[in-house]
Design an enzyme around this catalytic site. Structure first.
Site, PDB file in Angstrom:
ATOM      1  N   SER A 209       0.774  -1.155  -0.031  1.00  0.00           N
ATOM      2  CA  SER A 209       0.080  -0.002  -0.073  1.00  0.00           C
ATOM      3  C   SER A 209       1.021   1.301   0.129  1.00  0.00           C
ATOM      4  O   SER A 209       0.229   2.424  -0.220  1.00  0.00           O
ATOM      5  CB  SER A 209      -0.862  -0.162   1.281  1.00  0.00           C
ATOM      6  N   LYS A 210       2.311   1.297   0.357  1.00  0.00           N
ATOM      7  CA  LYS A 210       3.033   2.405   0.459  1.00  0.00           C
ATOM      8  C   LYS A 210       3.280   3.135  -0.624  1.00  0.00           C
ATOM      9  O   LYS A 210       3.221   2.310  -1.932  1.00  0.00           O
ATOM     10  CB  LYS A 210       4.393   1.898   1.280  1.00  0.00           C
ATOM     11  N   VAL A 211       3.742   4.402  -0.768  1.00  0.00           N
ATOM     12  CA  VAL A 211       3.938   5.000  -2.159  1.00  0.00           C
ATOM     13  C   VAL A 211       5.240   4.754  -2.686  1.00  0.00           C
ATOM     14  O   VAL A 211       5.508   4.887  -3.701  1.00  0.00           O
ATOM     15  CB  VAL A 211       3.919   6.692  -1.775  1.00  0.00           C
TER      16      VAL A 211
END
Length: 432
Positions: A209-211
């Site tokens: 989910s992280k950028v």
């Protein structure tokens, strides 16, 4: 009715069988960089899929990524790891946090921030948050310090940077290690410097989910060569990189006997993907930022209160967009009803904020026998002993959604604002 030229939808809420604001699909995350497929193929053919595999005469993907990630942050050292949780554990143990030590951390954060502290046999001490940034409040930290306090873990939460100036001063005044949890803030800046470079160690997660993501993975950065060497040992079963390049077929990890560790290494596949994704980070962060700033202006006009960042922030990143409900128009709203209604209108998940750690069902040390170290320790790690009024109030008023929705164009942003406006129109049905 209109919001800055945007027509409002007056039909019933979608959750009540009305027509939703949005039917078109949203951007999907993760989005692989152009070179990611070739990078994975090179690892597959390399004969080396992890740093504990034999050296093949070329620099590992892990070492290449570590060098690039350190350069990106203008800092000397990066130690990749298997997850953000592993990175935070490396940081804590490198800073000599252990049995019985107290670690102050925010009451509002992902559960791993607390479970990792317990995992090194230390005691999490929850401090309340700033109501504007939702990050650790420096006054609450000051009040929580005791002779047993060994470290402060500051989390740059959702889309905000914590007040690093004030927290740095508190840590320095008391001689306490400051560790930055940047799992949700890759590329953010404070006072012109990247976050993760203000504390003794900065830690990152590269979960899906992280950028910046490779599915799973993490990293810890530091300017201190002693801490870097300790973290290398801690993540590779007590081994570290040698001073000289080994012969092909040899091991590129040496057994020093300096410090016992565990296996928390990043695979070559994850490192190869991250090396490519890093080149896209600033561009995608800029796109999210522009869309978030437009959405801020639209929602403020409706009475919502978007999360702000601490004074001194020079560049925000958006992992999660968060906004507080209008007090005047939705004073008694059921937050779950509101988020369910927004989800139905938009076709992507809109959720309440994390539950405060003193009431979070995911944080329950008593459910695992490994933490039963005696009645006194069990009392200290009982989360219900903390009273956290700001976190408790705000988590019943905040709505959040994932950054993928900010990777579209202006029409996408206006769809989001239209859904928030429509919910206000039907506020009577959402009261608790």
């Amino acid at each position: 009715m209109e919001v800055r030229g945007m027509p409002l939808h007056t039909s019933r809420l979608a959750i009540d069988n009305g027509t939703p604001v949005r039917r078109r699909p949203w951007p999907v995350w993760p989005q692989p960089a152009d070179g990611a497929f070739d990078a994975l193929a090179r690892v597959l053919r390399s004969g080396r899929w992890t740093i504990s595999g034999p050296y093949r005469g070329v620099e590992s993907a892990e070492r290449r990524f570590a060098r690039r990630f350190a350069e990106y942050h203008h800092i000397a050292h990066c130690v990749p790891a298997s997850s953000g949780t592993a990175s935070l554990m490396l940081a804590l143990e490198a800073c000599d946090v252990g049995a019985g030590d107290e670690v102050i951390l925010p009451a509002l954060t992902w559960v791993a921030s607390a479970s990792t502290v317990v995992g090194v046999n230390a005691v999490p001490v929850f401090a309340d948050i700033d109501p504007d940034t939702l990050c650790l409040d420096s006054d609450a930290v000051e009040a929580a310090i005791t002779p047993a306090t060994k470290a402060i873990v500051v989390v740059h939460l959702y889309a905000a940077v914590a007040d690093l100036s004030r927290l740095r001063k508190v840590a320095d005044r008391h001689g306490i290690a400051l560790i930055e949890d940047c799992a949700q803030a890759h590329g953010a800046e404070f006072d012109g410097r990247k976050v993760g470079t203000f504390g003794a160690v900065g830690t990152f997660s590269m979960q899906q989910s992280k950028v910046l993501t490779s599915g799973e993975g993490g990293a810890a950065i530091t300017a201190d060569p002693v801490l870097a060497r300790r973290m290398e040992h801690l993540r590779a079963d007590g081994r570290c990189y040698p001073d000289k390049v080994p012969l092909p077929g040899g091991m590129e990890l040496v057994e020093t006997g300096e410090l016992m560790g565990s296996n928390r290494c990043m695979s070559e596949f994850h490192a190869a993907v991250l090396g490519e994704q890093l080149g896209e980070l600033d561009r995608l962060n800029g796109q999210r930022r522009r869309n978030a700033e437009l959405l801020d202006s639209l929602l403020v006009g409706l009475g919502y209160r978007p999360q702000s960042s601490a004074p001194g922030t020079t560049s925000r990143t958006y992992y999660t967009y968060a906004a507080e409900l209008p007090d005047t128009q939705l004073p008694g709203a059921d937050i779950v009803k509101v988020t369910d209604a927004l989800t139905a209108e938009l076709g992507f998940p809109v959720t309440p904020a994390y539950s405060p750690l003193n009431a979070n069902p995911l944080y329950n040390p008593a459910s695992r026998n490994r933490f039963a170290l005696g009645p006194q320790h069990e009392k200290l790690i009982d989360p219900t002993r903390f009273v956290l009024p700001v976190s408790d109030r705000l988590t019943r008023r905040l709505v959040t959604f994932h950054h993928a929705a900010l990777l579209g164009d202006e029409s996408d942003v206006r769809d989001i604002a239209a859904a928030f406006a429509k919910v206000l129109q039907h506020r009577a049905t959402l009261a608790s």
